[in-house]
Design an enzyme around this catalytic site. Structure first.
Site, mmCIF file in Angstrom:
data_model
loop_
_atom_site.group_PDB
_atom_site.id
_atom_site.type_symbol
_atom_site.label_atom_id
_atom_site.label_comp_id
_atom_site.label_asym_id
_atom_site.label_seq_id
_atom_site.Cartn_x
_atom_site.Cartn_y
_atom_site.Cartn_z
ATOM 1 N N ASP A 189 0.748 7.277 3.519
ATOM 2 C CA ASP A 189 -0.084 7.226 4.417
ATOM 3 C C ASP A 189 -1.373 6.705 3.836
ATOM 4 O OD1 ASP A 189 0.716 8.768 6.035
ATOM 5 O OD2 ASP A 189 0.423 10.792 4.796
ATOM 6 N N LYS A 248 -0.865 1.606 5.346
ATOM 7 C CA LYS A 248 -0.065 0.694 5.423
ATOM 8 C C LYS A 248 0.109 -0.200 6.814
ATOM 9 C CE LYS A 248 3.304 3.248 4.087
ATOM 10 N NZ LYS A 248 1.970 4.617 3.735
ATOM 11 N N GLY A 300 4.490 8.227 9.152
ATOM 12 C CA GLY A 300 4.029 7.848 10.328
ATOM 13 C C GLY A 300 2.337 6.835 9.706
ATOM 14 N N HIS A 301 2.959 4.949 10.602
ATOM 15 C CA HIS A 301 1.781 4.447 10.113
ATOM 16 C C HIS A 301 1.174 3.765 11.687
ATOM 17 C CE1 HIS A 301 5.296 2.627 7.195
ATOM 18 N NE2 HIS A 301 4.264 3.759 6.911
ATOM 19 N N GLN A 316 5.952 5.211 3.108
ATOM 20 C CA GLN A 316 6.017 6.584 2.302
ATOM 21 C C GLN A 316 5.129 5.526 1.177
ATOM 22 O OE1 GLN A 316 9.362 6.860 3.354
ATOM 23 N NE2 GLN A 316 8.469 7.826 5.047
HETATM 24 P P1 GDP Z 1 -0.016 4.853 6.940
HETATM 25 O O1 GDP Z 1 1.026 5.518 6.769
HETATM 26 O O2 GDP Z 1 0.086 3.824 5.102
HETATM 27 O O3 GDP Z 1 0.388 3.790 7.234
HETATM 28 O O4 GDP Z 1 -1.534 4.816 6.715
HETATM 29 P P2 GDP Z 1 -1.212 6.730 8.093
HETATM 30 O O5 GDP Z 1 -1.276 5.816 9.336
HETATM 31 O O6 GDP Z 1 -0.386 7.569 8.111
HETATM 32 O O7 GDP Z 1 -2.801 6.874 7.168
HETATM 33 C C1 GDP Z 1 -4.103 6.764 7.635
HETATM 34 C C2 GDP Z 1 -4.992 6.907 8.619
HETATM 35 O O8 GDP Z 1 -6.044 6.331 8.474
HETATM 36 C C3 GDP Z 1 -4.574 6.801 9.998
HETATM 37 O O9 GDP Z 1 -5.176 7.620 10.847
HETATM 38 C C4 GDP Z 1 -5.257 5.245 10.111
HETATM 39 O O10 GDP Z 1 -6.140 5.058 11.550
HETATM 40 C C5 GDP Z 1 -6.459 5.391 9.537
HETATM 41 N N1 GDP Z 1 -7.125 4.625 8.231
HETATM 42 C C6 GDP Z 1 -6.745 3.496 8.091
HETATM 43 N N2 GDP Z 1 -7.406 2.396 7.381
HETATM 44 C C7 GDP Z 1 -8.441 2.876 7.409
HETATM 45 C C8 GDP Z 1 -9.856 3.048 6.730
HETATM 46 O O11 GDP Z 1 -10.341 2.040 6.190
HETATM 47 N N3 GDP Z 1 -11.205 4.004 6.764
HETATM 48 C C9 GDP Z 1 -10.746 5.160 7.944
HETATM 49 N N4 GDP Z 1 -11.778 5.808 8.087
HETATM 50 N N5 GDP Z 1 -9.603 5.195 8.304
HETATM 51 C C10 GDP Z 1 -8.453 4.259 7.911
HETATM 52 P P1 IMO Z 2 3.899 7.289 5.173
HETATM 53 O O1 IMO Z 2 4.897 5.676 5.467
HETATM 54 C C1 IMO Z 2 3.010 10.961 3.466
HETATM 55 C C2 IMO Z 2 6.011 13.348 2.257
HETATM 56 C C3 IMO Z 2 7.203 15.289 2.947
HETATM 57 C C4 IMO Z 2 7.340 16.013 2.170
HETATM 58 C C5 IMO Z 2 7.999 14.071 1.145
HETATM 59 C C6 IMO Z 2 9.694 14.368 1.105
HETATM 60 O O2 IMO Z 2 3.366 7.102 6.645
HETATM 61 O O3 IMO Z 2 3.352 7.534 4.316
HETATM 62 P P2 IMO Z 2 10.743 13.546 4.118
HETATM 63 O O4 IMO Z 2 10.424 14.069 4.768
HETATM 64 O O5 IMO Z 2 10.953 12.256 2.987
HETATM 65 O O6 IMO Z 2 11.750 14.686 2.935
HETATM 66 O O7 IMO Z 2 9.340 15.119 2.716
HETATM 67 O O8 IMO Z 2 7.861 13.620 1.306
HETATM 68 N N1 IMO Z 2 6.291 12.542 3.270
HETATM 69 C C7 IMO Z 2 5.329 11.931 3.176
HETATM 70 N N2 IMO Z 2 4.129 11.744 2.559
HETATM 71 N N3 IMO Z 2 3.367 10.083 4.301
HETATM 72 C C8 IMO Z 2 4.581 9.549 4.254
HETATM 73 O O9 IMO Z 2 5.356 8.150 5.156
HETATM 74 C C9 IMO Z 2 5.924 10.811 4.325
HETATM 75 N N4 IMO Z 2 6.746 10.792 4.176
HETATM 76 C C10 IMO Z 2 7.706 11.835 3.749
HETATM 77 O O10 IMO Z 2 5.057 15.160 2.603
HETATM 78 O O11 IMO Z 2 5.879 16.146 0.799
HETATM 79 MG MG MG Z 3 1.485 7.959 7.315
#
Ligand code: GDP
Ligand code: IMO
Ligand code: MG
Length: 419
Positions: A11, A14, A38-39, A220
């Site tokens: 998270d 990416k 979840g991106h 991840q």
């Molecule tokens: P990912 O899994 O690495 O793609 O990241 P996620 O989407 O799960 O979580 C990142 C969260 O931070 C999302 O809600 C994005 O919209 C938000 N986000 C990304 N970059 C920034 C930033 O520079 N500032 C803020 N405030 N939010 C951001």
């Molecule tokens: P993105 O791509 C954050 C965590 C889960 C759990 C562990 C194992 O959005 O960054 P799993 O479902 O793979 O068996 O879970 O890894 N986890 C993540 N945490 N971002 C993710 O993906 C994750 N995918 C799995 O919360 O601790």
């Molecule tokens: Mg994510």
């Protein structure tokens, strides 16, 4: 090929950065993980969350590949495609799926839930998408792959594996109703038969040969890598840069840049060690300001300060060449910001090594304090970067020995400073 991956516990942002960089590339490819990811992408006032589809999908001219290392849930895939098509994109035109990507069956999800239940308070905090069980079947040489859905005997192969799963579920005394899940599954399989299911390793190597620009999108984070993460509190794939080679069929000598992405602080969702975690109102404030709730499960993310020993370790195993720092804006309202420079061991000694067994190591973070930078300018540039933010960036670059090339200061595509 370049690789973009997370250096923390996932998270990091990416999705946002892949979408931002996508115009510089011809191909975006996912190489591991599955619907546990979840991106989030934000542009034109809309927010989109992708789970299995690469984050280049909203750019018409970009080819998106789901590589052999990914595990695919056809039900979620169908839902994702239909959702994207609502916005007028023809997903099938620029999405290509590896024949060798393994399929998540409904019983993999049930097994995930049953196994987590059995672990009790030692549970991983899995997203319950069937990730552990499907990779187990892959390594156990039992799995079903996307190429199999094109065979006339797919249903028999499916039944053979499901019978195995049912025996395990019985042993685990887990109650379930498979029928409605199977109905959705077979409808989704029918839908998937109409998608581009290809020999993606040949496809992507042809693109390399034609000098197409490719970026591999990690899922991840490095600290969730099955080999190098905080085992056993990890996911079941190689999230680190080597995973991009095995997950796409690209040779290591084709890798150019490795972009390592991290938050200006740190989060984790699910169980497992997190040395810099904050349990007080500062942690609460990080969660609130950063909207730190899971994009896949909605669970609140655990929050804490940036962890340099962990980042150094992740940079080492990935061979990171450029760093991207995300969510700088989340710290705007903090008067003081802290960074963990070392771990203090139970015997009082200090180290910046990442311990073998982080969970049981009993390390305490050694923190260094920084002045906050206050509100950031709306149009952040190199010229108007606040001094306090410059100091923080310089400190990180010196400690991590890799330049920070992107500062992200908001969720929108436009809120990005390329340095
Ligand atoms: P990912 O899994 O690495 O793609 O990241 P996620 O989407 O799960 O979580 C990142 C969260 O931070 C999302 O809600 C994005 O919209 C938000 N986000 C990304 N970059 C920034 C930033 O520079 N500032 C803020 N405030 N939010 C951001
Ligand atoms: P993105 O791509 C954050 C965590 C889960 C759990 C562990 C194992 O959005 O960054 P799993 O479902 O793979 O068996 O879970 O890894 N986890 C993540 N945490 N971002 C993710 O993906 C994750 N995918 C799995 O919360 O601790
Ligand atoms: Mg994510």
């Amino acid at each position: 090929m370049d690789i973009l991956l997370g250096l923390q516990w996932g998270d990091e942002g990416k999705g946002k950065i892949v979408d931002y960089l996508a115009p510089k590339y011809d191909v975006v490819a996912r190489f591991q993980g599955g619907p546990n990811a979840g991106h989030t992408l934000e542009f034109e006032g809309r927010k989109h969350v992708l789970h299995q589809i690469p984050s280049g999908i909203y750019h018409e001219s970009i080819t998106n590949i789901i590589g052999n290392g990914v595990v695919l849930d056809p039900v979620i895939l169908k839902r994702e495609i239909l959702e994207i098509e609502k916005y007028g994109h023809q997903v099938n035109k620029n999405l290509f799926i590896s024949k060798k990507a393994h399929i998540i069956l409904p019983t993999h999800r049930l097994l995930d839930a049953a196994l987590e239940k059995q672990k009790g308070d030692k549970k991983i905090g899995s997203t319950l998408k069937g990730i552990g069980p499907v990779y187990q079947d892959k390594i156990g040489r039992l799995g079903l792959r996307m190429g199999d859905i094109l065979d006339s005997n797919f249903k028999e192969k499916y039944q053979g594996l499901v019978d195995n799963h049912k025996a395990i579920l019985k042993r685990l005394e887990f109650d379930y109703d498979l029928e409605p899940l199977e109905k959705d599954f077979f409808e989704a399989i029918e839908f998937a038969r109409g998608l581009n299911i290809v020999d993606s390793e040949a496809f992507i190597n042809k693109a390399v040969k034609e000098n197409k620009k490719i970026v591999a999108e990690g899922a991840q984070g490095s600290l969730l890598d099955v080999d190098f993460g905080s085992y056993p509190f990890v996911t079941s794939s190689n999230t680190t840069s080597a995973g991009a080679c095995s997950g796409l069929g690209i040779a290591p000598n084709k890798i150019k840049e490795v972009f390592g992405i991290f938050k200006a602080y740190c989060t984790r969702v699910g169980s497992g060690p997190f040395p810099t975690e904050l349990f007080d109102e500062t942690g609460e404030k990080l969660r609130k300001e950063g909207h730190e709730f899971g994009a896949t499960t909605g669970r609140p993310r655990r929050c804490g300060w940036i962890d340099l020993p962990a980042l150094k370790y992740a940079i080492m195993v990935n061979g990171v060449t450029q760093l991207f720092m995300m969510k700088a804006d989340v710290l705007n309202s903090f008067e003081e910001i802290q960074a963990c420079t070392h771990y203090e061991m139970p015997d009082g000694s200090q180290t910046d090594d990442f311990p073998y067994d982080l969970d049981k190591s009993g390390v305490k973070p050694v923190l260094k304090s920084f002045k906050g930078w206050g509100e950031l300018p709306k149009e952040l540039s190199e010229e108007n970067l606040p001094e306090a933010l410059k100091t923080y960036i310089k400190f990180l670059e010196e400690e991590l020995e890799v330049p920070i090339k992107i500062i992200s200061f908001g969720p929108d595509r436009s809120e990005t400073l390329l340095r």
